[in-house]
Design an enzyme around this catalytic site. Structure first.
Site, PDB file in Angstrom:
ATOM      1  N   SER A  77       0.808  -1.209   0.000  1.00  0.00           N
ATOM      2  CA  SER A  77       0.000   0.000   0.000  1.00  0.00           C
ATOM      3  C   SER A  77       0.845   1.263   0.000  1.00  0.00           C
ATOM      4  O   SER A  77       1.638   1.495  -0.900  1.00  0.00           O
ATOM      5  CB  SER A  77      -0.969  -0.026   1.182  1.00  0.00           C
ATOM      6  OG  SER A  77      -1.891   1.051   1.107  1.00  0.00           O
ATOM      7  N   ASP A  94      -0.688   1.665  -4.052  1.00  0.00           N
ATOM      8  CA  ASP A  94      -1.527   0.735  -4.813  1.00  0.00           C
ATOM      9  C   ASP A  94      -2.800   1.375  -5.344  1.00  0.00           C
ATOM     10  O   ASP A  94      -3.666   0.682  -5.875  1.00  0.00           O
ATOM     11  CB  ASP A  94      -1.866  -0.489  -3.962  1.00  0.00           C
ATOM     12  CG  ASP A  94      -2.689  -0.149  -2.729  1.00  0.00           C
ATOM     13  OD1 ASP A  94      -2.558   0.967  -2.201  1.00  0.00           O
ATOM     14  OD2 ASP A  94      -3.474  -1.014  -2.283  1.00  0.00           O
TER      15      ASP A  94
END
Length: 632
Positions: free
Chosen positions: A190, A357
């Site tokens: 992430s 992401d």
């Protein structure tokens, strides 16, 4: 046979030219003699990516054990590779995240992938279709090949993988839903940094595109403690540099365009012509910072090619394995280049950034920051009139517990069902699947809707552009445009302002952080309504627990909160999204109905509560930290 695009990257051409004569398949490999071609990212070429040299990585039999062939279906030899359990593979809020070097240890990733298959009912993957993609960070290419081979070894029928392994988290969810796949793997840590010394992560999403529930992640962890073999298909590495199909017996890998399915979905949600009219106005300037992360692959096709924004409105638009040595977290600290641009004298009218992401977002106006808590509330309040997807009105609204109560007030005014859930997007997914929820958000820069089952950074940017475009649709050239700050201040005038701030203390020693949370849990359990905390009177204190209204599952110990009689809150929790140590998060909120006070700086308005939070928690004593790493 494999089919491939006509314009291979340089390394694709080289690998085709030097393909081993011993290999009968059409799979492509890169000779070690061309290792000098290794780069540090994915340079754009004709809106595609050129893949760096493939680093060697294998699945090994543990100790002195040897691999054995367990089955040999048409065209594929499947081998059982002995392995042993590895400690520390418990899945967190958003999958398993560790340092890259940990994942590169012998069978670390392979054990987790095999444990996942051991945890799923066979009907959820046998002869089924799975999606594979990620944010382009370091180690994704090696991991892609490992996952493909273990998937084939466990009887998966087909893998859909984004070109060069690139698929944003929202795009994976979209592809799963559109193509009716059984689920999908997302390779990402992430918003955490990437590169050989930094972070990597993996998570699994189910067949409606939502993150796997705790019932599955708990099984995965249990199986990592007892795993003894990895089932691997002995197939060559797959060339992921161009779209096309590769088949080995009954197993298929299809490399798909990373953008097309997601773009098609966005066009069905939003009025692209309305947004295009705004972005092509000579008196409106737009800026998007992709932070050298995955949305770099989506920004040009969507904002420039489809919506008419200037090409130079996209910054840091090339996805790199190490995110350009940056920290791809779209907040005021790590997206400082965009913040500086937006706060400059001649800054753009609208600015946005997304994370590693692509599921998080930050929205800014000219010299104006929109808090994530305000952002989701404003999107919800304007969705029906500005976004075609919601023309019938939202079904319901929801936020994570630490997120400010701004959304609650919108739900109350619009007469909509409202839910308060723990942090973690999977808690929204059940409500969406049950038809109870349309728009939701988290204070951690995550906003989304039921068009997919993940938070969605570009969706949030398009939602905001839709609102600004709708407010200005009848404005003639030369007329003053309704700005981002105008929209926010009008919202505050209607609903009141929820002053909100979050203090992040990253990579604290886990022992001290855990002791602090235990101390606060004990303090909350003994607290009574009516007790004075400085100038504040306690309404209640607890450790937040949530019972899912759809399946009855219970999530406990989700954050210690102290709620006061004037609606103010201080909340403490440990984040499950880091890869090392512990991140302590402190949330401070105060509601202000008086419009004359709405322009106060949040840090000024909240200072008494911030001081109270630091005092009550004894944070400095437990963690040794004088100052937070990030203030939002």
């Amino acid at each position: 046979m494999a089919s491939c695009c006509n314009s291979l990257s340089l390394e694709g051409l080289l690998s085709s030219a030097f393909r081993s004569s011993k290999r009968s398949s059409n799979a492509i490999s890169i000779p070690s003699s061309f290792s000098h071609l290794k780069t540090h990212g994915f340079p754009l070429k004709n809106n595609s990516f050129s893949v760096p040299h493939s680093r060697s990585f294998t699945i090994k039999a543990s100790s002195s054990s040897s691999s054995t062939t367990i089955v040999e279906p048409e065209g594929i030899k499947i081998t059982s590779v002995p392995t042993k359990p590895i400690e520390g593979q418990k899945t967190g809020t958003s999958g398993l995240r560790k340092k890259v070097k940990v994942f590169m240890e012998e069978n670390y990733l392979s054990n987790w992938i095999q444990s996942l298959f051991n945890s799923l009912p066979p009907e959820d993957y046998k002869n089924g279709v799975l999606v594979l993609g990620g944010d382009g960070r370091y180690f994704n290419r090696e991991a892609s090949q490992i996952i493909i081979k273990i998937a084939a070894g466990n009887g998966v029928g087909k893998i859909l993988v984004g070109r060069d392994g690139i698929l944003s988290t929202p795009a994976v969810s979209a592809v799963i839903r559109k193509r009716k796949a059984n689920g999908g793997f997302i390779m990402s840590a992430s918003h955490n940094p990437g590169g050989p010394e930094y972070d990597w992560g993996i998570k699994f999403n189910y067949n409606s595109g939502q993150p796997a529930p705790e019932s599955i992640t708990d099984k995965i962890y249990g199986n990592t403690l007892s795993i003894s073999e990895i089932k691997v298909a002995e197939i060559p590495d797959i060339d992921l540099s161009c779209t096309g199909v590769t088949k080995y017996g009954n197993f298929t890998v299809e490399v798909i365009d990373s953008v097309s399915d997601y773009l098609e979905l966005m066009e069905s949600v939003f009025d692209f012509q309305l947004i295009k009219k705004l972005l092509t106005r000579p008196d409106f300037r737009f800026a998007f910072d992709a932070m050298h992360a995955v949305t770099g692959a989506y920004a040009k096709p969507i904002f420039v090619d489809k919506l008419g924004a200037c090409a130079d409105s996209i910054s840091n638009g090339v996805p790199l394995e190490d995110f350009g040595h940056g920290h791809p977290d779209p907040n005021l600290t790590y997206a400082k280049d965009l913040v500086n641009t937006m706060y400059s004298e001649n800054g753009p009218d609208f600015g946005a950034a997304s994370d590693g992401d692509g599921d998080r977002n930050m929205v800014l106006g000219k010299k104006f920051f929109v808090t994530p808590s305000d952002s989701v509330a404003i999107i919800a309040a304007n969705a029906q009139e500005a976004i075609p997807y919601f023309q019938g009105g939202p079904k319901g609204l929801a936020r994570s517990m630490p997120t400010s109560g701004a959304l609650d007030r919108v739900a109350e005014k619009l007469g909509l069902t409202f839910f308060e859930v723990p942090t973690g997007w999977k808690f929204f997914g059940n409500l969406m699947d049950a038809g109870k929820l349309s728009i939701c958000g988290e204070e951690s820069f995550g906003t989304g809707s039921d068009h997919i089952r993940e938070k969605d950074g570009i969706w949030a940017v398009l939602a905001w552009l839709s609102i600004i475009a709708y407010r200005n649709k009848d404005k003639k050239p030369g007329e003053k445009l309704v700005s981002v700050s105008d929209v926010v201040k009008q919202h505050w005038a209607t609903y009141g302002r929820n002053f909100f701030s979050r203090y992040d203390y990253e990579e604290c020693a886990s022992e001290g952080a855990n002791k602090m949370i235990e101390y606060l849990r004990d303090l909350a359990s003994k607290s009574k309504a009516g007790e004075k905390y400085g100038n504040y009177v306690l309404q209640f204190a607890d450790d937040f627990s949530y019972t899912d209204p759809v399946d009855g599952s219970v999530a406990s110990k989700q954050g210690v909160r102290f709620v006061f009689t004037d609606g103010s809150r201080i909340i403490f929790r440990l984040s499950g999204t880091g890869s090392a140590g512990a991140t302590v998060r402190v949330y401070i909120e105060q509601f202000e109905p008086d419009a004359s006070k709405h322009d106060l700086d949040a840090q000024v308005a909240l200072k008494p509560l911030i001081d109270l939070a630091l005092s009550v928690s004894k944070l400095k004593d437990f963690t040794g930290r004088e100052k937070p790493t990030v203030i939002t």
